[in-house]
Design a protein around this motif. Structure first.
Motif, PDB file in Angstrom:
ATOM      1  N   ALA A 106       0.830  -1.205   0.000  1.00  0.00           N
ATOM      2  CA  ALA A 106       0.000   0.000   0.000  1.00  0.00           C
ATOM      3  C   ALA A 106       0.863   1.252   0.000  1.00  0.00           C
ATOM      4  O   ALA A 106       0.633   2.195  -0.780  1.00  0.00           O
ATOM      5  N   TRP A 107       1.876   1.288   0.857  1.00  0.00           N
ATOM      6  CA  TRP A 107       2.708   2.482   0.968  1.00  0.00           C
ATOM      7  C   TRP A 107       3.508   2.730  -0.309  1.00  0.00           C
ATOM      8  O   TRP A 107       3.697   3.881  -0.704  1.00  0.00           O
ATOM      9  N   GLN A 108       3.963   1.669  -0.968  1.00  0.00           N
ATOM     10  CA  GLN A 108       4.717   1.867  -2.203  1.00  0.00           C
ATOM     11  C   GLN A 108       3.832   2.463  -3.299  1.00  0.00           C
ATOM     12  O   GLN A 108       4.244   3.398  -4.005  1.00  0.00           O
ATOM     13  N   ILE A 109       2.621   1.949  -3.438  1.00  0.00           N
ATOM     14  CA  ILE A 109       1.708   2.485  -4.448  1.00  0.00           C
ATOM     15  C   ILE A 109       1.320   3.919  -4.119  1.00  0.00           C
ATOM     16  O   ILE A 109       1.295   4.800  -4.993  1.00  0.00           O
ATOM     17  N   GLN A 110       1.016   4.190  -2.866  1.00  0.00           N
ATOM     18  CA  GLN A 110       0.675   5.548  -2.459  1.00  0.00           C
ATOM     19  C   GLN A 110       1.823   6.507  -2.754  1.00  0.00           C
ATOM     20  O   GLN A 110       1.605   7.631  -3.213  1.00  0.00           O
ATOM     21  N   SER A 111       3.053   6.063  -2.499  1.00  0.00           N
ATOM     22  CA  SER A 111       4.228   6.890  -2.780  1.00  0.00           C
ATOM     23  C   SER A 111       4.319   7.231  -4.260  1.00  0.00           C
ATOM     24  O   SER A 111       4.527   8.385  -4.641  1.00  0.00           O
ATOM     25  N   LEU A 112       4.150   6.234  -5.105  1.00  0.00           N
ATOM     26  CA  LEU A 112       4.246   6.456  -6.550  1.00  0.00           C
ATOM     27  C   LEU A 112       3.182   7.438  -7.027  1.00  0.00           C
ATOM     28  O   LEU A 112       3.451   8.312  -7.859  1.00  0.00           O
ATOM     29  N   LEU A 147      -0.459   3.925 -12.657  1.00  0.00           N
ATOM     30  CA  LEU A 147      -1.887   3.681 -12.495  1.00  0.00           C
ATOM     31  C   LEU A 147      -2.227   2.221 -12.749  1.00  0.00           C
ATOM     32  O   LEU A 147      -3.057   1.639 -12.043  1.00  0.00           O
ATOM     33  N   SER A 148      -1.576   1.625 -13.745  1.00  0.00           N
ATOM     34  CA  SER A 148      -1.802   0.217 -14.036  1.00  0.00           C
ATOM     35  C   SER A 148      -1.354  -0.663 -12.866  1.00  0.00           C
ATOM     36  O   SER A 148      -2.040  -1.620 -12.473  1.00  0.00           O
ATOM     37  N   LEU A 149      -0.196  -0.343 -12.282  1.00  0.00           N
ATOM     38  CA  LEU A 149       0.303  -1.098 -11.129  1.00  0.00           C
ATOM     39  C   LEU A 149      -0.643  -0.953  -9.945  1.00  0.00           C
ATOM     40  O   LEU A 149      -0.904  -1.925  -9.223  1.00  0.00           O
ATOM     41  N   ALA A 150      -1.185   0.245  -9.753  1.00  0.00           N
ATOM     42  CA  ALA A 150      -2.130   0.454  -8.657  1.00  0.00           C
ATOM     43  C   ALA A 150      -3.369  -0.408  -8.836  1.00  0.00           C
ATOM     44  O   ALA A 150      -3.861  -1.023  -7.876  1.00  0.00           O
ATOM     45  N   ARG A 151      -3.886  -0.465 -10.050  1.00  0.00           N
ATOM     46  CA  ARG A 151      -5.066  -1.294 -10.312  1.00  0.00           C
ATOM     47  C   ARG A 151      -4.796  -2.766  -9.981  1.00  0.00           C
ATOM     48  O   ARG A 151      -5.668  -3.457  -9.440  1.00  0.00           O
ATOM     49  N   ARG A 152      -3.587  -3.232 -10.288  1.00  0.00           N
ATOM     50  CA  ARG A 152      -3.249  -4.631 -10.018  1.00  0.00           C
ATOM     51  C   ARG A 152      -3.042  -4.888  -8.530  1.00  0.00           C
ATOM     52  O   ARG A 152      -3.206  -6.022  -8.069  1.00  0.00           O
ATOM     53  N   VAL A 159       8.630   9.639   2.401  1.00  0.00           N
ATOM     54  CA  VAL A 159       8.408   8.924   3.656  1.00  0.00           C
ATOM     55  C   VAL A 159       7.684   7.599   3.390  1.00  0.00           C
ATOM     56  O   VAL A 159       8.024   6.562   3.961  1.00  0.00           O
ATOM     57  N   LEU A 160       6.694   7.625   2.518  1.00  0.00           N
ATOM     58  CA  LEU A 160       5.968   6.397   2.184  1.00  0.00           C
ATOM     59  C   LEU A 160       6.862   5.394   1.472  1.00  0.00           C
ATOM     60  O   LEU A 160       6.774   4.185   1.725  1.00  0.00           O
ATOM     61  N   GLU A 161       7.713   5.881   0.580  1.00  0.00           N
ATOM     62  CA  GLU A 161       8.640   4.977  -0.106  1.00  0.00           C
ATOM     63  C   GLU A 161       9.572   4.303   0.891  1.00  0.00           C
ATOM     64  O   GLU A 161       9.843   3.103   0.793  1.00  0.00           O
ATOM     65  N   PHE A 162      10.066   5.074   1.870  1.00  0.00           N
ATOM     66  CA  PHE A 162      10.899   4.487   2.910  1.00  0.00           C
ATOM     67  C   PHE A 162      10.103   3.486   3.737  1.00  0.00           C
ATOM     68  O   PHE A 162      10.601   2.391   4.055  1.00  0.00           O
ATOM     69  N   ALA A 163       8.875   3.826   4.108  1.00  0.00           N
ATOM     70  CA  ALA A 163       8.043   2.934   4.911  1.00  0.00           C
ATOM     71  C   ALA A 163       7.825   1.595   4.215  1.00  0.00           C
ATOM     72  O   ALA A 163       7.733   0.554   4.871  1.00  0.00           O
TER      73      ALA A 163
END
Length: 222
Positions: free
Chosen positions: A20-26, A39-44, A131-135
């Motif tokens: 979740a945090w990686q997608i939110q970061s992107l 966006l495609s990665l988020a959908r998956r 911060v999200l990417e680090f998390a």
């Protein structure tokens, strides 16, 4: 004014948190040429997340696809670079432009370094996307950092919601990964909303090098 929240160390980090945090970061980064891939990665990824985390992510994806990358990028600059109340730099909410903020930025960078995370010259350590990417790579420490900035995150979420900005859905998703606001946390949000961050403008340079200070940039955090 005390804005730091009381930590809740018993809040559990689940296996889905890093995803979740990686997608939110992107998605909180500046919409660039790879936006369609994000966006495609988020959908998956959404089907693997709890509904309260995944549903707002999906709403953002749908709005972003409808708007298109160029329009979304223009809205990103208008929202995050030109509206102080939509500041994505988390230490600003607790410390404003004061000496304490400079120290907080240095400590944040040191936390990353201890975990083996090296920032590039264009990265700001307190930008929410960073911060999200680090998390996503160090979930336990990342949970602590995000929880420490719970009041600022909530204020940013409310500001984006008031502006009807698409990123409000992302902040809904981020908030859903964290402990629910309790009484003392709600009071911290209320104080921030009423009083704002400290306003001292002097003495920052010795404590926070210029590259750690927020400045308008259409390129986002990275």
């Amino acid at each position: 004014m005390r804005n730091r929240l009381r930590l809740r160390p018993t809040h559990r980090v689940h296996p889905w948190h890093p995803h979740a945090w990686q997608i939110q970061s992107l998605l909180l980064d500046y919409p660039g040429e790879d936006q369609a891939g994000r966006l495609s990665l988020a959908r998956r990824t959404v089907p693997a997340l709890p509904a309260e985390v995944g549903d707002p992510l999906l709403r953002f994806v749908e709005r972003a696809e409808e708007a298109g990358t160029e329009a979304l990028a223009a809205a990103y600059v208008a929202t995050f670079d030109h509206r102080k109340r939509c500041c994505p730099y988390l230490t600003y909410y607790a410390h404003g432009d004061t000496r304490k903020r400079g120290l907080a930025l240095v400590r944040l960078k040191q936390t990353y370094a201890r975990a083996g995370r090296r920032l590039t010259d264009g990265e700001l350590p307190d930008h929410l996307a960073v911060v999200l990417e680090f998390a996503a790579t160090d979930p336990a420490t990342g949970m602590r950092l995000l929880t420490e900035h719970r009041a600022g995150l909530e204020l940013l979420r409310l500001a984006l919601r008031d502006d009807r900005a698409p990123w409000a859905d992302l902040l809904d998703s981020v908030s859903a990964t964290l402990p629910a606001l309790a009484g003392d946390e709600r009071e911290a949000v209320a104080r921030l909303a009423a009083e704002g961050p400290p306003e001292e403008q002097v003495g920052l340079d010795p404590y926070g090098p210029p590259q750690y200070m927020p400045a308008p940039s259409a390129g986002g955090p990275r």
